[in-house]
Design a protein around this motif. Structure first.
Motif, PDB file in Angstrom:
ATOM      1  N   GLU A  24    -103.626  15.375 -70.276  1.00 50.32           N
ATOM      2  CA  GLU A  24    -103.714  13.959 -70.284  1.00 50.32           C
ATOM      3  C   GLU A  24    -103.397  13.259 -71.560  1.00 50.32           C
ATOM      4  OE1 GLU A  24    -105.967  16.086 -69.183  1.00 50.32           O
ATOM      5  OE2 GLU A  24    -105.695  15.899 -67.044  1.00 50.32           O
ATOM      6  N   ASP A  25    -103.728  13.840 -72.925  1.00 57.23           N
ATOM      7  CA  ASP A  25    -103.392  13.283 -73.984  1.00 57.23           C
ATOM      8  C   ASP A  25    -101.734  13.180 -74.337  1.00 57.23           C
ATOM      9  OD1 ASP A  25    -106.180  13.015 -74.722  1.00 57.23           O
ATOM     10  OD2 ASP A  25    -106.092  15.202 -75.710  1.00 57.23           O
ATOM     11  N   TRP A  26    -101.195  14.217 -73.744  1.00 63.80           N
ATOM     12  CA  TRP A  26     -99.698  14.377 -73.972  1.00 63.80           C
ATOM     13  C   TRP A  26     -99.132  13.226 -73.184  1.00 63.80           C
ATOM     14  CZ3 TRP A  26     -96.527  16.904 -77.084  1.00 63.80           C
ATOM     15  CH2 TRP A  26     -97.218  17.852 -78.002  1.00 63.80           C
ATOM     16  N   GLN A  27     -99.601  13.135 -71.935  1.00 66.49           N
ATOM     17  CA  GLN A  27     -99.206  12.154 -70.789  1.00 66.49           C
ATOM     18  C   GLN A  27     -99.402  10.730 -71.223  1.00 66.49           C
ATOM     19  OE1 GLN A  27    -101.626  13.601 -67.519  1.00 66.49           O
ATOM     20  NE2 GLN A  27     -99.933  14.650 -66.559  1.00 66.49           N
ATOM     21  N   ARG A  28    -100.432  10.548 -71.903  1.00 66.77           N
ATOM     22  CA  ARG A  28    -100.822   9.141 -72.411  1.00 66.77           C
ATOM     23  C   ARG A  28     -99.872   8.823 -73.526  1.00 66.77           C
ATOM     24  NH1 ARG A  28    -105.321   9.901 -74.600  1.00 66.77           N
ATOM     25  NH2 ARG A  28    -104.716  10.117 -76.602  1.00 66.77           N
ATOM     26  N   LEU A  29     -99.509   9.762 -74.334  1.00 61.79           N
ATOM     27  CA  LEU A  29     -98.437   9.554 -75.435  1.00 61.79           C
ATOM     28  C   LEU A  29     -97.048   9.120 -74.880  1.00 61.79           C
ATOM     29  CD1 LEU A  29     -97.616   9.538 -78.454  1.00 61.79           C
ATOM     30  CD2 LEU A  29     -97.308  12.251 -78.097  1.00 61.79           C
ATOM     31  N   CYS A  30     -96.644   9.776 -73.900  1.00 63.35           N
ATOM     32  CA  CYS A  30     -95.380   9.497 -73.176  1.00 63.35           C
ATOM     33  C   CYS A  30     -95.452   8.278 -72.643  1.00 63.35           C
ATOM     34  CB  CYS A  30     -95.110  10.563 -71.990  1.00 63.35           C
ATOM     35  SG  CYS A  30     -94.709  12.397 -72.946  1.00 63.35           S
ATOM     36  N   ARG A  31     -96.622   7.762 -71.952  1.00 68.28           N
ATOM     37  CA  ARG A  31     -96.705   6.511 -71.385  1.00 68.28           C
ATOM     38  C   ARG A  31     -96.669   5.352 -72.489  1.00 68.28           C
ATOM     39  NH1 ARG A  31    -100.624   8.627 -68.415  1.00 68.28           N
ATOM     40  NH2 ARG A  31    -102.203   7.570 -69.644  1.00 68.28           N
ATOM     41  N   ASP A  32     -97.368   5.553 -73.817  1.00 65.03           N
ATOM     42  CA  ASP A  32     -97.554   4.871 -74.741  1.00 65.03           C
ATOM     43  C   ASP A  32     -96.009   4.412 -75.372  1.00 65.03           C
ATOM     44  OD1 ASP A  32    -100.103   4.490 -74.080  1.00 65.03           O
ATOM     45  OD2 ASP A  32    -100.914   5.366 -76.029  1.00 65.03           O
ATOM     46  N   ILE A  33     -95.231   5.456 -75.457  1.00 67.49           N
ATOM     47  CA  ILE A  33     -93.982   5.291 -75.776  1.00 67.49           C
ATOM     48  C   ILE A  33     -93.016   4.947 -75.041  1.00 67.49           C
ATOM     49  CG2 ILE A  33     -91.847   6.731 -76.748  1.00 67.49           C
ATOM     50  CD1 ILE A  33     -93.959   8.600 -78.234  1.00 67.49           C
ATOM     51  N   GLY A  34     -93.506   4.614 -74.009  1.00 67.78           N
ATOM     52  CA  GLY A  34     -92.534   3.844 -73.126  1.00 67.78           C
ATOM     53  C   GLY A  34     -91.593   4.952 -72.191  1.00 67.78           C
ATOM     54  N   LEU A  35     -92.022   6.329 -72.112  1.00 67.09           N
ATOM     55  CA  LEU A  35     -91.155   6.915 -71.140  1.00 67.09           C
ATOM     56  C   LEU A  35     -91.620   7.178 -69.798  1.00 67.09           C
ATOM     57  CD1 LEU A  35     -91.242  10.036 -73.588  1.00 67.09           C
ATOM     58  CD2 LEU A  35     -89.360   8.332 -73.266  1.00 67.09           C
ATOM     59  N   ASP A  36     -90.448   7.063 -68.902  1.00 63.47           N
ATOM     60  CA  ASP A  36     -90.890   7.309 -67.571  1.00 63.47           C
ATOM     61  C   ASP A  36     -90.384   8.644 -66.943  1.00 63.47           C
ATOM     62  OD1 ASP A  36     -91.674   4.688 -66.878  1.00 63.47           O
ATOM     63  OD2 ASP A  36     -89.773   4.147 -67.068  1.00 63.47           O
ATOM     64  N   GLY A  37     -91.078   9.265 -66.232  1.00 67.51           N
ATOM     65  CA  GLY A  37     -90.533  10.522 -65.502  1.00 67.51           C
ATOM     66  C   GLY A  37     -91.884  11.491 -65.314  1.00 67.51           C
ATOM     67  N   ASP A  38     -91.521  12.544 -64.883  1.00 67.77           N
ATOM     68  CA  ASP A  38     -92.310  13.578 -64.284  1.00 67.77           C
ATOM     69  C   ASP A  38     -93.044  14.561 -65.426  1.00 67.77           C
ATOM     70  OD1 ASP A  38     -94.038  15.573 -63.245  1.00 67.77           O
ATOM     71  OD2 ASP A  38     -92.174  17.102 -62.790  1.00 67.77           O
TER      72      ASP A  38
END
Length: 108
Positions: A24-38
């Motif tokens: 969940e921490d890694w997923q939040r980082l991806c979202r916060d950076i603006g990445l979309d994907g699986d």
């Protein structure tokens, strides 16, 4: 050569932001950076983050302000900005498999 940003403890700030390193921490980082994907695994998050060029100081500031951080087009643009502003994350504090290690680029 630009000096590292002085009074901020960016290592502590990033550690507090990122958390313990769960998926969940890694997923939040991806979202916060603006990445979309699986991003169903930490490895998928790491792979996606390797393609992104963001300044870690600016990432923390953007998250606090509820914004997406500026993403540079390539590592050279990020390096020039980082040196010019002195917003250099201390490489010695990057954990081997952690998110900072994935985000760091050769600057100097």
């Amino acid at each position: 050569m630009a000096k590292k940003k002085g009074s901020r403890s960016i290592v502590r700030e990033f550690d507090e932001y990122f958390g313990s390193g769960t998926l969940e921490d890694w997923q939040r980082l991806c979202r916060d950076i603006g990445l979309d994907g699986d991003f169903s695994s930490i490895n998928k998050c790491r792979k996606a983050l390797r393609t992104v060029h963001v300044n870690i100081y600016d990432l923390i500031d953007a998250v606090r302000a509820g914004r997406t951080p500026h993403r540079f087009g390539n590592a050279q643009q990020l390096a020039e900005y980082t040196v010019r502003t002195g917003k250099i994350y201390p490489k010695k504090h990057a954990k081997a498999m952690g998110p900072v290690k994935v985000l760091l680029r050769m600057i100097l």
